[in-house]
Design a protein around this motif. Structure first.
Motif, PDB file in Angstrom:
ATOM      1  N   LEU A 216       0.821  -1.211   0.000  1.00 24.38           N
ATOM      2  CA  LEU A 216       0.000   0.000   0.000  1.00 24.38           C
ATOM      3  C   LEU A 216       0.860   1.268   0.000  1.00 24.38           C
ATOM      4  O   LEU A 216       0.499   2.265  -0.631  1.00 24.38           O
TER       5      LEU A 216
ATOM      6  N   ASN B 100       0.989   4.367  -2.872  1.00 24.89           N
ATOM      7  CA  ASN B 100       0.872   5.798  -2.600  1.00 24.89           C
ATOM      8  C   ASN B 100       2.095   6.587  -3.057  1.00 24.89           C
ATOM      9  O   ASN B 100       1.977   7.744  -3.425  1.00 24.89           O
ATOM     10  N   ARG B 101       3.271   5.935  -3.047  1.00 30.17           N
ATOM     11  CA  ARG B 101       4.431   6.607  -3.644  1.00 30.17           C
ATOM     12  C   ARG B 101       4.186   6.833  -5.135  1.00 30.17           C
ATOM     13  O   ARG B 101       4.478   7.902  -5.674  1.00 30.17           O
ATOM     14  N   LEU B 102       3.624   5.819  -5.795  1.00 27.42           N
ATOM     15  CA  LEU B 102       3.347   5.924  -7.235  1.00 27.42           C
ATOM     16  C   LEU B 102       2.267   6.975  -7.505  1.00 27.42           C
ATOM     17  O   LEU B 102       2.420   7.843  -8.377  1.00 27.42           O
ATOM     18  N   LEU B 103       1.192   6.906  -6.756  1.00 21.24           N
ATOM     19  CA  LEU B 103       0.107   7.868  -6.958  1.00 21.24           C
ATOM     20  C   LEU B 103       0.595   9.300  -6.741  1.00 21.24           C
ATOM     21  O   LEU B 103       0.304  10.203  -7.540  1.00 21.24           O
TER      22      LEU B 103
ATOM     23  N   GLU C  82       3.612  10.762  -6.933  1.00 24.37           N
ATOM     24  CA  GLU C  82       4.480  11.369  -7.952  1.00 24.37           C
ATOM     25  C   GLU C  82       3.774  11.498  -9.285  1.00 24.37           C
ATOM     26  O   GLU C  82       4.181  12.278 -10.137  1.00 24.37           O
TER      27      GLU C  82
ATOM     28  N   ARG D 295       4.983  17.866   6.438  1.00 25.38           N
ATOM     29  CA  ARG D 295       3.546  18.166   6.329  1.00 25.38           C
ATOM     30  C   ARG D 295       3.284  19.641   6.069  1.00 25.38           C
ATOM     31  O   ARG D 295       2.241  20.004   5.540  1.00 25.38           O
ATOM     32  N   SER D 296       4.217  20.494   6.450  1.00 16.95           N
ATOM     33  CA  SER D 296       4.015  21.926   6.230  1.00 16.95           C
ATOM     34  C   SER D 296       4.270  22.310   4.783  1.00 16.95           C
ATOM     35  O   SER D 296       4.035  23.448   4.383  1.00 16.95           O
TER      36      SER D 296
ATOM     37  N   GLN E  75       0.256  21.371  -2.639  1.00 14.00           N
ATOM     38  CA  GLN E  75      -0.721  20.288  -2.543  1.00 14.00           C
ATOM     39  C   GLN E  75      -0.054  19.148  -1.779  1.00 14.00           C
ATOM     40  O   GLN E  75       1.040  18.723  -2.149  1.00 14.00           O
ATOM     41  N   ILE E  76      -0.696  18.669  -0.728  1.00 17.02           N
ATOM     42  CA  ILE E  76      -0.089  17.606   0.076  1.00 17.02           C
ATOM     43  C   ILE E  76      -1.018  16.404   0.167  1.00 17.02           C
ATOM     44  O   ILE E  76      -2.184  16.523   0.524  1.00 17.02           O
ATOM     45  N   VAL E  77      -0.471  15.246  -0.191  1.00 18.59           N
ATOM     46  CA  VAL E  77      -1.204  13.980  -0.161  1.00 18.59           C
ATOM     47  C   VAL E  77      -0.519  13.077   0.864  1.00 18.59           C
ATOM     48  O   VAL E  77       0.696  12.891   0.803  1.00 18.59           O
ATOM     49  N   GLU E  78      -1.285  12.550   1.800  1.00 19.41           N
ATOM     50  CA  GLU E  78      -0.674  11.696   2.827  1.00 19.41           C
ATOM     51  C   GLU E  78      -1.477  10.412   3.009  1.00 19.41           C
ATOM     52  O   GLU E  78      -2.709  10.439   3.061  1.00 19.41           O
ATOM     53  N   PHE E  79      -0.763   9.312   3.122  1.00 15.28           N
ATOM     54  CA  PHE E  79      -1.379   8.021   3.433  1.00 15.28           C
ATOM     55  C   PHE E  79      -0.706   7.506   4.693  1.00 15.28           C
ATOM     56  O   PHE E  79       0.516   7.465   4.763  1.00 15.28           O
ATOM     57  N   SER E  80      -1.490   7.152   5.698  1.00 15.57           N
ATOM     58  CA  SER E  80      -0.859   6.709   6.938  1.00 15.57           C
ATOM     59  C   SER E  80      -1.527   5.473   7.511  1.00 15.57           C
ATOM     60  O   SER E  80      -2.717   5.218   7.290  1.00 15.57           O
ATOM     61  N   LEU E  81      -0.731   4.712   8.226  1.00 11.28           N
ATOM     62  CA  LEU E  81      -1.206   3.494   8.883  1.00 11.28           C
ATOM     63  C   LEU E  81      -0.811   3.523  10.347  1.00 11.28           C
ATOM     64  O   LEU E  81       0.307   3.909  10.683  1.00 11.28           O
TER      65      LEU E  81
END
Lengths: 327, 327
Positions: free
Chosen positions: B128, B132-135, B137, B185-186, B266-272
């Motif tokens: 996963l 998200n790295r692929l999405l 970039e 994140r900033s 624009q910041i995209v984050e995926f976290s677990l």
């Protein structure tokens, strides 16, 4: 390798964003912007591209690989996408959630008839958020999914406040309520009402002599739009409005809070913090345009959604390179 | 509809997790667990399934739709996956990043020869997080991608500290450094060294009479594992270890911080945030087992990765229902 030739229908915020997003992707080029206005009245940023009337779009059948439809979901897209899907590979951002099944079916008939691929409802919600709702419930079948929006400008709600008599200018921001977000992130799986999840804040420039009390009351009691939320209304002067409220920030999060079968809490979160909503949405559209073109090249036909598109098709890079560098 | 028949090879943490994850998916059933140990010494939780020696796996060729390979990446998977891909649809969690291209090629040859589908390197990283790295970039071509891991238990580093003389029991946690995460994140897009991104903390139960100073020094100076990080070593008693350090929490985030073409951040984050790393990884494996089985049914062959799998194939639900409910 020849570039992917793109057309854009509609030159509002999203269309302009798409034009710019194409410049960040070396494997794509903009061929033409199509408009229902007088083409001579529309000036675009891309010198090498044409501006044409939408009525002339079929003349480009052999010169365009993918058309990005950048009009509105209320009236433009339901008409334009089925019409164009007969002749072109298309990508759109149709976002009226309740009407997506009907829209999908209509586009599918048209795209199948024309032997083309259409990817519908692309963007972040519907779009990337939808993907994460699907992923969350699939990898954690036992749990709850939460979508929060904001902090961000809502176009539909801003339009609604601007229709009120006495409102000269107005914007509406949707805010996720932090306490609710924290409860979800803690794995508590709360049942949340509409009012507990989001608040709404309006910034209004009133007409001279307008009754601000009446405007405020009209906003906070407006059914569907505001009545179910805690809404705060601020009256400001036009200079402040111009300075602080003309951007289009947005964002939000999709959180899946679940338990794997041995009883362990597992939390998956996807979040966006967007300086410009149309800037980001159009970047997503352009990535899916690449995927749509590739599907067409592979001989696929019919309507698709983000659920049908592997991420590998979005990237300009070779699959072997992606595996090596990103997997 | 008949259930998807699953086999599991290897019955450690991941194999047991997979067995449990199958119970959360009504469209799947466990047929057999395969082990290299004496099958009579392995007791599994699923009454309706068998325990068999791995040498007998080919007898199940007609009774199993997908095999989940739950062994280790160091020696088990490089040998087992190519061998089994000749005969079965397979899913594995091979996670030695540097060797993925070679592994992919070997599995691909075997799977093509057998006319089967293999999905390799499934889980959360690789898996996963890779998606998200692929999405990130792809939708934000101009920007930086950051992967942080933790707070979580690292199996490899825990093994490394346990090999030190005088260490009776030991675990190692990887911690993302909050200051670095906040800078990312900033939207600052900082260049971060290894030491600036993650810290390492060890909890050690020392043998009686062992020199704690020597153990600590051996840990913090260990090349590759610890020398490039700020590492803290705590010595604790065995009761505390048993009570507080036998879980396997993990997690992390992938952040893409970019700029769309009009200059907006624009910041995209995926976290677990995972209560149990094997519990979650095995849940992901099981979802991809469904996709692998469907690809086989469609006539696909060869090695695949998460980059090749549309999310729609992961879900037990009908595509029309997914569009209506989640898009």
């Amino acid at each position: 390798m020849s570039k992917i030739k793109v057309g854009i229908v509609g030159y509002g915020n999203l269309g302009r964003g798409a034009e710019q997003a194409i410049t960040q992707n070396d494997d794509m080029e903009l061929v033409a912007v199509f408009t229902r206005r007088d083409p001579s009245s529309v000036v675009i940023a891309t010198e090498s591209a044409q501006v044409c009337h939408l009525d002339d779009v079929l003349q480009f059948k052999n010169d365009i690989d993918v058309i990005l439809l950048c009009g509105g979901s209320a009236t433009d897209l339901p008409e334009q996408v089925p019409a164009l899907a007969k002749h072109f590979t298309t990508v759109d951002s149709f976002d009226t959630h309740a009407l997506i099944p009907k829209f999908f079916d209509e586009v599918d008939v048209a795209a199948q008839a024309g032997g083309n691929v259409s990817i519908i409802s692309v963007g972040w919600d519907p779009g990337l958020f939808s993907l994460n709702r699907l992923l969350g419930e699939t990898v954690l079948p036992q749990g709850e999914t939460y979508t929060f929006w904001g902090e961000g400008l809502s176009q539909g709600h801003s339009d609604a406040v601007r229709r009120i008599e006495g409102v000269k200018r107005g914007v509406q921001y949707t805010l996720p309520i932090e306490e609710a977000v924290n409860r979800v992130r803690s794995g508590e799986n709360p049942q949340l009402t509409t009012r507990e999840k989001h608040a709404r804040v309006c910034y209004i420039v009133a007409d001279e002599g307008a009754d601000q009390k009446v405007i405020e009351e009209t906003i906070v009691t407006m059914p569907n739009y505001f009545a179910d939320y805690d809404t705060t209304v601020h009256f400001i002067d036009e200079a402040t409005f111009e300075k602080e409220h003309t951007g289009m920030p947005h964002g939000g999060f999709v959180i899946r809070s679940g338990e794997s079968a041995q009883g362990d809490k597992q939390i998956v979160e996807f979040s966006l913090k967007l300086g410009s909503n149309p800037g980001f949405t159009s970047s997503v559209l352009v990535a899916y345009a690449r995927a749509a073109h590739r599907l067409t090249q592979k001989g696929a036909t019919g309507a698709h959604t983000v659920f049908d598109i592997p991420f590998g098709l979005l990237s300009p890079n070779d699959p072997a390179e992606l595996r090596k560098r990103l997997l």
